[in-house]
Design an enzyme around this catalytic site. Sequence first.
Site, PDB file in Angstrom:
ATOM      1  N   SER A 151       0.835  -1.203   0.000  1.00 12.79           N
ATOM      2  CA  SER A 151       0.000   0.000   0.000  1.00 12.79           C
ATOM      3  C   SER A 151       0.870   1.253   0.000  1.00 12.79           C
ATOM      4  O   SER A 151       1.558   1.509  -0.984  1.00 12.79           O
ATOM      5  CB  SER A 151      -0.971  -0.050   1.188  1.00 12.79           C
ATOM      6  OG  SER A 151      -1.967   0.919   1.073  1.00 12.79           O
TER       7      SER A 151
ATOM      8  N   HIS B 131      -4.492  -1.631  -3.895  1.00 15.35           N
ATOM      9  CA  HIS B 131      -5.894  -1.999  -3.610  1.00 15.35           C
ATOM     10  C   HIS B 131      -6.796  -1.709  -4.809  1.00 15.35           C
ATOM     11  O   HIS B 131      -7.936  -1.261  -4.653  1.00 15.35           O
ATOM     12  CB  HIS B 131      -6.420  -1.231  -2.396  1.00 15.35           C
ATOM     13  CG  HIS B 131      -5.522  -1.223  -1.207  1.00 15.35           C
ATOM     14  ND1 HIS B 131      -5.172  -2.363  -0.517  1.00 15.35           N
ATOM     15  CD2 HIS B 131      -4.868  -0.185  -0.579  1.00 15.35           C
ATOM     16  CE1 HIS B 131      -4.370  -2.041   0.493  1.00 15.35           C
ATOM     17  NE2 HIS B 131      -4.163  -0.735   0.469  1.00 15.35           N
TER      18      HIS B 131
END
Length: 244
Positions: A140, A175
Amino acid sequence: MSTSEPTGFRGTIVALGGGGFSMSETGESAIDDELLQMARRGNTASQLPRVCFVPTASGDSRDYIERFEAAFEGRAQIHVLSLFGQSPWDYQDPSMLLDMDLIYVGGGSTANLLSLWRRHGVDHKMREAAAGGTILAGISAGANCWFEASSTDSFGPLAPLNDGLGFLRGSACPHFHGEPGRAESFQEWIVQGSLPLPGIAIDDHAAVVYEDGRATSVMVESAEAKAFVVSREGMHDLSADVAR
């Protein structure tokens, strides 16, 4: 722009869109297992690989650090680079990164990570460590940071951030299909030119491996997970590029 155009960076980077121990209820992860195998191959001594977790983006979250320790205990010599110095982890000199086989950067705020790293000189030590053979990996925010730019929710709503380290060309979106609005906004910013090409979109449970700035493979730990190249004309599976 090609996904393989180099930046002058030397070393290995693994960018995880999501997954790893961070998103595993049991702490088990096929991607993390492969990262340890990569670290062992770079470790010439007959000992467990030296793995350092860097939780800057989460503000050195105690829970996050403890989950890392539980996932890697007994499989690696575990270390934590703390820039906040909150007990029980004292502040660490970023030079410690030069002694690691694998550096694993956690998720959280990309903007905060970049600001603190530059203030403490972590960015320079990361580049130096990679040139010496240390594998850089991150999930991330820990994937966003290596690129020139990224999609981030560091400021609340998703927004483009053109302030990455630039070890890798283009912009990243973690994501990609895992969080509402990620895919649509990233594609829009690429089309508008708000984020630079190439656009690299990475699903949860997928990771892209880069060698000397070039994408060389895609790792997945679920059948649905993929990584994509997003351009102004559309997008395609990154695996098709690296398989050539």
